[in-house]
Design a protein around this motif. Structure first.
Motif, PDB file in Angstrom:
ATOM      1  N   UNK A  14       0.958   3.805  28.446  1.00 41.11           N
ATOM      2  CA  UNK A  14       2.854   4.620  27.967  1.00 41.11           C
ATOM      3  C   UNK A  14       1.584   6.265  27.171  1.00 41.11           C
ATOM      4  N   UNK A  16       3.476   7.594  25.039  1.00 34.04           N
ATOM      5  CA  UNK A  16       4.515   7.730  23.692  1.00 34.04           C
ATOM      6  C   UNK A  16       4.267   6.583  22.802  1.00 34.04           C
ATOM      7  N   UNK A  18       5.209   2.844  21.901  1.00 34.50           N
ATOM      8  CA  UNK A  18       6.254   1.948  21.702  1.00 34.50           C
ATOM      9  C   UNK A  18       6.950   1.895  20.172  1.00 34.50           C
ATOM     10  N   UNK A  21      10.524   3.078  18.563  1.00 39.06           N
ATOM     11  CA  UNK A  21      11.875   3.158  18.770  1.00 39.06           C
ATOM     12  C   UNK A  21      11.777   1.079  18.234  1.00 39.06           C
ATOM     13  N   UNK A  22      10.696   0.481  18.622  1.00 42.76           N
ATOM     14  CA  UNK A  22      11.881  -1.164  18.341  1.00 42.76           C
ATOM     15  C   UNK A  22      10.566  -1.394  17.006  1.00 42.76           C
ATOM     16  N   UNK A  23       9.821  -0.559  16.448  1.00 43.07           N
ATOM     17  CA  UNK A  23       8.463  -1.742  15.043  1.00 43.07           C
ATOM     18  C   UNK A  23       9.367  -0.729  14.205  1.00 43.07           C
TER      19      UNK A  23
END
Lengths: 137, 137
Positions: A14, A16, A18, A21-23
């Motif tokens: 990936x 970017x 990830x 976003x979620x971490x």
DNA sequence: CTGAATCCCCACGGATACTG
DNA sequence: CAGTATCCGTGGGGATTCAG
């Protein structure tokens, strides 16, 4: 929920991260995810509560789950427990500063929930009416 | 999560309706509860996404869960799906008006989460360090 | 590419019994 | 009163395979 760390290490490289976003959200989502944490926090918003007071105030929760839930909230620094070594014993639960901060954060979400409750319900009815045979989701 | 309605009808006659506290929140909590709904909504906040774009953007989600999650979000009126009958097929997912409203509501929660991420982490470390033997929670 | 169908593991959580 | 310990059912969700 106890989300195990992403297992396959994302085979597709990936571009970017990830984690942007979620971490961090995970930590909170894991509390919201289980059935009881939010209810316990909301109840403690009203003031200090003893074990059996929480038990009575939250219909349906078992002793086991009340214990587990308060423990996890304590571990996250949301709840403080005070034990009075009397006979019979007495333990008080109260929100910490962070716990109150958290309860304020979910309060706005609760407001949103109440405002859109009927809209969600009607959307579901519409969906269910349109496909009566489907048994997915 | 599919929370069944409070079953025992509160044997201990409670003075205040417990539904005042949780009812309505459930609808939202059931969306936040599962592992992926929030992640999908957050990703769709950035714009319209195709199926495989969502799949790539959300590391760890399986095709099955992506399908189920989008379906449930559609049922709740959060997401709109557009299918282009081309070959190969193309489907676009985008947030509805209510979906954007919802994403705004959880955005504040995400902010809170990021701000308190380290505090929660350190609280957990502290807890785990103090009781290494315990395997509860 | 966008799913639907199937198999199956295991963590969440309920019920019950026991303890300090 | 305030838990702990144990057993066990349910379903969320991963892996895999098939289809349009």
């Amino acid at each position: 929920m106890t989300i195990a760390a992403p297992r396959t290490a994302s085979g597709t490289t990936n571009t970017h991260d990830p984690c942007d976003d979620d971490c961090g959200i995970r930590d909170v989502l894991d509390r919201l995810g289980d059935r009881w944490s939010v209810l316990v926090v909301v109840e403690l918003t009203k003031g200090t509560r003893r074990f059996h007071e929480l038990h009575r105030a939250i219909p349906g929760i078992s002793q086991r789950m009340l214990t587990l839930t308060t423990r996890r909230l304590m571990r996250d620094g949301m709840v403080q427990r005070t034990v009075y070594p009397t006979i019979p014993p007495q333990t008080d639960y109260r929100l910490t500063t962070m716990g109150r901060s958290f309860s304020a954060a979910i309060a706005s979400l609760a407001d949103w929930s109440r405002q859109h409750k009927s809209a969600i319900a009607s959307s579901r009815e519409q969906w269910d009416a349109d496909r009566p045979a489907r048994n997915d989701l």
